[in-house]
Scaffold this active site. Structure first.
Site, PDB file in Angstrom:
ATOM      1  N   THR A   1     -10.101  -3.001   0.482  1.00 12.25           N
ATOM      2  CA  THR A   1     -10.796  -3.029  -0.817  1.00 12.25           C
ATOM      3  C   THR A   1     -10.164  -3.979  -1.833  1.00 12.25           C
ATOM      4  O   THR A   1     -10.596  -4.023  -2.984  1.00 12.25           O
ATOM      5  CB  THR A   1     -10.859  -1.623  -1.447  1.00 12.25           C
ATOM      6  OG1 THR A   1      -9.524  -1.201  -1.762  1.00 12.25           O
ATOM      7  CG2 THR A   1     -11.526  -0.635  -0.516  1.00 12.25           C
ATOM      8  N   GLY A   2      -9.148  -4.727  -1.418  1.00 14.97           N
ATOM      9  CA  GLY A   2      -8.519  -5.694  -2.315  1.00 14.97           C
ATOM     10  C   GLY A   2      -8.909  -7.099  -1.888  1.00 14.97           C
ATOM     11  O   GLY A   2     -10.057  -7.521  -2.031  1.00 14.97           O
TER      12      GLY A   2
ATOM     13  N   ASN B   1      -2.592  -7.935   7.566  1.00 12.12           N
ATOM     14  CA  ASN B   1      -3.446  -8.926   8.240  1.00 12.12           C
ATOM     15  C   ASN B   1      -2.939  -9.071   9.672  1.00 12.12           C
ATOM     16  O   ASN B   1      -1.877  -8.547  10.027  1.00 12.12           O
ATOM     17  CB  ASN B   1      -3.463 -10.258   7.487  1.00 12.12           C
ATOM     18  CG  ASN B   1      -2.087 -10.870   7.385  1.00 12.12           C
ATOM     19  OD1 ASN B   1      -1.467 -11.206   8.396  1.00 12.12           O
ATOM     20  ND2 ASN B   1      -1.568 -10.999   6.162  1.00 12.12           N
TER      21      ASN B   1
ATOM     22  N   VAL C   1      -0.888  -4.386  -1.120  1.00 10.23           N
ATOM     23  CA  VAL C   1      -0.090  -3.296  -0.550  1.00 10.23           C
ATOM     24  C   VAL C   1       0.942  -3.829   0.441  1.00 10.23           C
ATOM     25  O   VAL C   1       2.081  -3.357   0.477  1.00 10.23           O
ATOM     26  CB  VAL C   1      -1.008  -2.322   0.228  1.00 10.23           C
ATOM     27  CG1 VAL C   1      -0.212  -1.289   0.980  1.00 10.23           C
ATOM     28  CG2 VAL C   1      -1.971  -1.645  -0.698  1.00 10.23           C
ATOM     29  N   ASP C   2       0.536  -4.782   1.237  1.00 11.18           N
ATOM     30  CA  ASP C   2       1.398  -5.363   2.267  1.00 11.18           C
ATOM     31  C   ASP C   2       2.683  -5.909   1.635  1.00 11.18           C
ATOM     32  O   ASP C   2       3.807  -5.603   2.087  1.00 11.18           O
ATOM     33  CB  ASP C   2       0.598  -6.494   2.948  1.00 11.18           C
ATOM     34  CG  ASP C   2       1.107  -6.851   4.319  1.00 11.18           C
ATOM     35  OD1 ASP C   2       2.064  -6.220   4.782  1.00 11.18           O
ATOM     36  OD2 ASP C   2       0.533  -7.781   4.923  1.00 11.18           O
TER      37      ASP C   2
ATOM     38  N   ASP D   1       1.459   4.934  -6.494  1.00  9.94           N
ATOM     39  CA  ASP D   1       1.964   3.803  -5.713  1.00  9.94           C
ATOM     40  C   ASP D   1       2.240   4.275  -4.276  1.00  9.94           C
ATOM     41  O   ASP D   1       3.018   5.216  -4.069  1.00  9.94           O
ATOM     42  CB  ASP D   1       3.243   3.293  -6.363  1.00  9.94           C
ATOM     43  CG  ASP D   1       3.692   1.976  -5.773  1.00  9.94           C
ATOM     44  OD1 ASP D   1       3.312   1.656  -4.628  1.00  9.94           O
ATOM     45  OD2 ASP D   1       4.427   1.253  -6.466  1.00  9.94           O
TER      46      ASP D   1
HETATM   47  N1  AR6 Z   1      -0.195   1.350  -3.790  1.00  8.25           N
HETATM   48  C1  AR6 Z   1      -1.469   1.736  -3.587  1.00  8.25           C
HETATM   49  N2  AR6 Z   1      -2.514   0.876  -3.580  1.00  8.25           N
HETATM   50  C2  AR6 Z   1      -2.244  -0.428  -3.806  1.00  8.25           C
HETATM   51  C3  AR6 Z   1      -0.947  -0.933  -4.020  1.00  8.25           C
HETATM   52  C4  AR6 Z   1       0.115   0.029  -4.009  1.00  8.25           C
HETATM   53  N3  AR6 Z   1       1.389  -0.330  -4.200  1.00  8.25           N
HETATM   54  N4  AR6 Z   1      -1.020  -2.281  -4.200  1.00  8.25           N
HETATM   55  C5  AR6 Z   1      -2.345  -2.622  -4.094  1.00  8.25           C
HETATM   56  N5  AR6 Z   1      -3.092  -1.505  -3.871  1.00  8.25           N
HETATM   57  P1  AR6 Z   1      -5.041  -5.209  -0.440  1.00  8.25           P
HETATM   58  P2  AR6 Z   1      -6.846  -5.520   1.873  1.00  8.25           P
HETATM   59  C6  AR6 Z   1      -4.543  -1.375  -3.609  1.00  8.25           C
HETATM   60  O1  AR6 Z   1      -5.454  -6.520  -0.987  1.00  8.25           O
HETATM   61  O2  AR6 Z   1      -8.036  -5.604   0.981  1.00  8.25           O
HETATM   62  C7  AR6 Z   1      -2.788  -8.662   1.967  1.00  8.25           C
HETATM   63  O3  AR6 Z   1      -2.392  -9.914   1.491  1.00  8.25           O
HETATM   64  C8  AR6 Z   1      -5.489  -2.424  -4.112  1.00  8.25           C
HETATM   65  O4  AR6 Z   1      -5.854  -2.124  -5.457  1.00  8.25           O
HETATM   66  O5  AR6 Z   1      -3.601  -4.838  -0.465  1.00  8.25           O
HETATM   67  O6  AR6 Z   1      -6.935  -4.648   3.090  1.00  8.25           O
HETATM   68  C9  AR6 Z   1      -2.600  -8.503   3.461  1.00  8.25           C
HETATM   69  O7  AR6 Z   1      -1.515  -9.241   3.946  1.00  8.25           O
HETATM   70  C10 AR6 Z   1      -6.696  -2.257  -3.162  1.00  8.25           C
HETATM   71  O8  AR6 Z   1      -7.551  -1.204  -3.620  1.00  8.25           O
HETATM   72  O9  AR6 Z   1      -5.506  -5.033   1.107  1.00  8.25           O
HETATM   73  C11 AR6 Z   1      -3.897  -9.013   4.008  1.00  8.25           C
HETATM   74  O10 AR6 Z   1      -3.904 -10.419   4.151  1.00  8.25           O
HETATM   75  C12 AR6 Z   1      -6.059  -1.779  -1.857  1.00  8.25           C
HETATM   76  O11 AR6 Z   1      -4.708  -1.449  -2.202  1.00  8.25           O
HETATM   77  C13 AR6 Z   1      -4.917  -8.602   2.968  1.00  8.25           C
HETATM   78  O12 AR6 Z   1      -4.196  -8.512   1.741  1.00  8.25           O
HETATM   79  C14 AR6 Z   1      -6.079  -2.788  -0.729  1.00  8.25           C
HETATM   80  O13 AR6 Z   1      -5.872  -4.096  -1.227  1.00  8.25           O
HETATM   81  C15 AR6 Z   1      -5.520  -7.257   3.255  1.00  8.25           C
HETATM   82  O14 AR6 Z   1      -6.512  -6.995   2.297  1.00  8.25           O
END
Ligand code: AR6
Length: 190
Positions: free
Chosen positions: A133-134, A32, A41-42, A18
């Site tokens: 990647t999310g 974002n 993550v955000d 995490d």
């Molecule tokens: N620790 C590590 N990795 C994580 C965690 C954590 N606690 N939580 C999720 N992941 P994303 P993006 C992984 O969607 O694609 C948000 O709403 C997850 O499995 O968090 O850059 C923002 O506000 C994935 O591999 O970020 C933006 O609107 C990775 O973190 C948008 O999402 C990134 O997933 C950004 O999208």
């Protein structure tokens, strides 16, 4: 699970876990452009850091398009209750919002910008999530190769940053980064 590889001026570590629990100088947020929080993550970072993080983000200047941070750039704040000195809020590209080449270039650039900002704040250790990647749908294998190549290139020259950790939430994402890390050729130095 964890593994590492040494490059010219620093080490890249991969861990499955995490992001918000990392004890590093700077934690990177996959944000974002509003910098006002979101899911993934955000959301996890804002929940763990507490309200001071959002308050700090709200203080950052907004451009004519309502953005506190355009895609490919980053902004630095304190880290509230997190065990880090800074949060570096990085806005990755939405996959194929433009061309595939533009997405790849922006993903590379956001990693380089984060590392430069970390060095400007005298950070030694930085922990990244797998940006884009999310919710932003970047394929994990492609994103891993781009992110790790950018870090290798950054670590070709000396700076305060000597440890770059990627924190992957799941085993399959960890494996994608592990595969990419072992596949990256070393830079030929002088
Ligand atoms: N620790 C590590 N990795 C994580 C965690 C954590 N606690 N939580 C999720 N992941 P994303 P993006 C992984 O969607 O694609 C948000 O709403 C997850 O499995 O968090 O850059 C923002 O506000 C994935 O591999 O970020 C933006 O609107 C990775 O973190 C948008 O999402 C990134 O997933 C950004 O999208």
């Amino acid at each position: 699970m964890s593994e590492s590889r040494d490059f010219a001026h620093g080490r890249v570590e991969l861990v499955q876990g995490d992001l918000v629990e990392q004890q590093v100088d700077a934690i990177v947020n996959a944000a974002n452009s509003s910098l006002l929080g979101g899911g993934g993550v955000d959301g996890a970072i804002h929940r763990a850091a507490g309200g001071t993080l959002l308050a700090e983000c709200q203080q950052l200047p907004v451009d004519g398009q309502g953005r506190r941070c355009p895609t490919g750039e980053c902004r630095v704040t304190g880290a509230g209750n997190l065990q880090a000195r800074y949060v570096i809020h990085a806005v990755g590209p939405v996959y194929n919002h433009g061309s595939a080449e533009q997405s790849a270039a922006l993903l590379r650039q956001v990693h380089l910008n984060v590392l430069q900002a970390a060095a400007q704040h005298d950070c030694q250790s930085v922990a990244f999530p797998a940006i884009s990647t999310g919710a932003y749908r970047f394929p994990i294998d492609e994103a891993a190769a781009i992110a790790l190549t950018a870090v290798r290139d950054y670590l070709a020259l000396p700076s305060s940053v000597t440890l770059v950790r990627f924190v992957l939430f799941s085993a399959d994402r960890y494996q994608a980064f592990a595969q990419a890390l072992s596949a990256i050729p070393a830079l030929e130095l002088e």
